[in-house]
Design a protein around this motif. Sequence first.
Motif, PDB file in Angstrom:
ATOM      1  N   PRO A   1       0.673  -1.410  -0.103  1.00 16.50           N
ATOM      2  CA  PRO A   1       0.061  -0.010   0.124  1.00 16.50           C
ATOM      3  C   PRO A   1       0.770   1.280   0.054  1.00 16.50           C
ATOM      4  O   PRO A   1       0.591   2.440  -0.474  1.00 16.50           O
ATOM      5  N   GLU A   2       2.272   1.144   0.503  1.00 18.68           N
ATOM      6  CA  GLU A   2       2.842   2.523   0.368  1.00 18.68           C
ATOM      7  C   GLU A   2       3.933   2.384  -0.916  1.00 18.68           C
ATOM      8  O   GLU A   2       4.643   3.300  -1.053  1.00 18.68           O
TER       9      GLU A   2
ATOM     10  N   ALA B   1      10.082  15.221  -5.905  1.00 16.55           N
ATOM     11  CA  ALA B   1      10.778  14.389  -5.044  1.00 16.55           C
ATOM     12  C   ALA B   1       9.893  13.845  -3.842  1.00 16.55           C
ATOM     13  O   ALA B   1      10.328  12.659  -3.474  1.00 16.55           O
ATOM     14  N   ASP B   2       9.011  14.334  -2.899  1.00 19.11           N
ATOM     15  CA  ASP B   2       8.239  13.750  -2.117  1.00 19.11           C
ATOM     16  C   ASP B   2       7.481  12.635  -2.591  1.00 19.11           C
ATOM     17  O   ASP B   2       7.254  11.634  -1.639  1.00 19.11           O
ATOM     18  N   ALA B   3       7.234  12.549  -3.892  1.00 15.71           N
ATOM     19  CA  ALA B   3       6.242  11.195  -4.426  1.00 15.71           C
ATOM     20  C   ALA B   3       7.210  10.143  -4.756  1.00 15.71           C
ATOM     21  O   ALA B   3       6.633   8.912  -4.915  1.00 15.71           O
TER      22      ALA B   3
ATOM     23  N   VAL C   1       2.077  10.970 -10.096  1.00 11.11           N
ATOM     24  CA  VAL C   1       2.564  11.624  -9.116  1.00 11.11           C
ATOM     25  C   VAL C   1       1.449  12.130  -8.281  1.00 11.11           C
ATOM     26  O   VAL C   1       1.359  12.140  -6.842  1.00 11.11           O
ATOM     27  N   ARG C   2       0.285  12.667  -8.888  1.00 10.53           N
ATOM     28  CA  ARG C   2      -0.852  13.356  -8.062  1.00 10.53           C
ATOM     29  C   ARG C   2      -1.562  12.152  -7.045  1.00 10.53           C
ATOM     30  O   ARG C   2      -1.715  12.360  -5.895  1.00 10.53           O
ATOM     31  N   ASP C   3      -1.823  10.823  -7.886  1.00 15.05           N
ATOM     32  CA  ASP C   3      -2.325   9.973  -7.206  1.00 15.05           C
ATOM     33  C   ASP C   3      -1.466   9.307  -5.872  1.00 15.05           C
ATOM     34  O   ASP C   3      -1.818   9.106  -4.842  1.00 15.05           O
ATOM     35  N   ALA C   4      -0.196   9.594  -6.168  1.00 16.86           N
ATOM     36  CA  ALA C   4       0.898   9.015  -5.139  1.00 16.86           C
ATOM     37  C   ALA C   4       0.779   9.978  -3.980  1.00 16.86           C
ATOM     38  O   ALA C   4       0.682   9.351  -2.889  1.00 16.86           O
ATOM     39  N   ARG C   5       0.536  11.178  -3.942  1.00 17.42           N
ATOM     40  CA  ARG C   5       0.279  12.126  -2.990  1.00 17.42           C
ATOM     41  C   ARG C   5      -0.854  12.184  -2.335  1.00 17.42           C
ATOM     42  O   ARG C   5      -1.079  12.160  -1.326  1.00 17.42           O
ATOM     43  N   LYS C   6      -1.720  11.998  -3.339  1.00 11.45           N
ATOM     44  CA  LYS C   6      -3.396  11.775  -2.723  1.00 11.45           C
ATOM     45  C   LYS C   6      -3.798  10.409  -1.822  1.00 11.45           C
ATOM     46  O   LYS C   6      -4.003  10.513  -0.894  1.00 11.45           O
ATOM     47  N   GLU C   7      -2.865   9.597  -2.341  1.00 12.98           N
ATOM     48  CA  GLU C   7      -3.065   8.088  -1.798  1.00 12.98           C
ATOM     49  C   GLU C   7      -2.154   7.831  -0.793  1.00 12.98           C
ATOM     50  O   GLU C   7      -2.279   6.655  -0.092  1.00 12.98           O
ATOM     51  N   GLY C   8      -1.081   8.391  -0.947  1.00 14.96           N
ATOM     52  CA  GLY C   8       0.076   8.257   0.297  1.00 14.96           C
ATOM     53  C   GLY C   8       1.161   7.101   0.065  1.00 14.96           C
ATOM     54  O   GLY C   8       1.786   6.584   0.924  1.00 14.96           O
TER      55      GLY C   8
END
Length: 91
Positions: free
Chosen positions: A30-31, A86-88, A58-65
């Motif tokens: 999940p991560e 970079a955060d994603a 990238v948007r989905d990674a940020r939204k879903e964690g």
Amino acid sequence: MSRSVQGSKGQYVLSASGHEADLTYSILSPETVIADHTEVPESLRGTGAGLALVTQLVRDARKEGFKIVPLCPFVNAQRRRHPEWADAFNV
């Protein structure tokens, strides 16, 4: 753009001018999601289709964690061009 998931595999598909570009990924946990492959047909090259696919991931990674492991050379190249993402990523 559409997104589909079947088991541990996922795909983004962008349709334009009767052609499709796609980005496939594997869900490790999940991560963690591994960006496997990006396919942009010749007819869509230079249109920003590939960048749009990575941007949505990238948007989905940020939204879903989840974090993205950029196994795909195109995704990795886009990661290097966009340090603000970079955060994603998990590299």
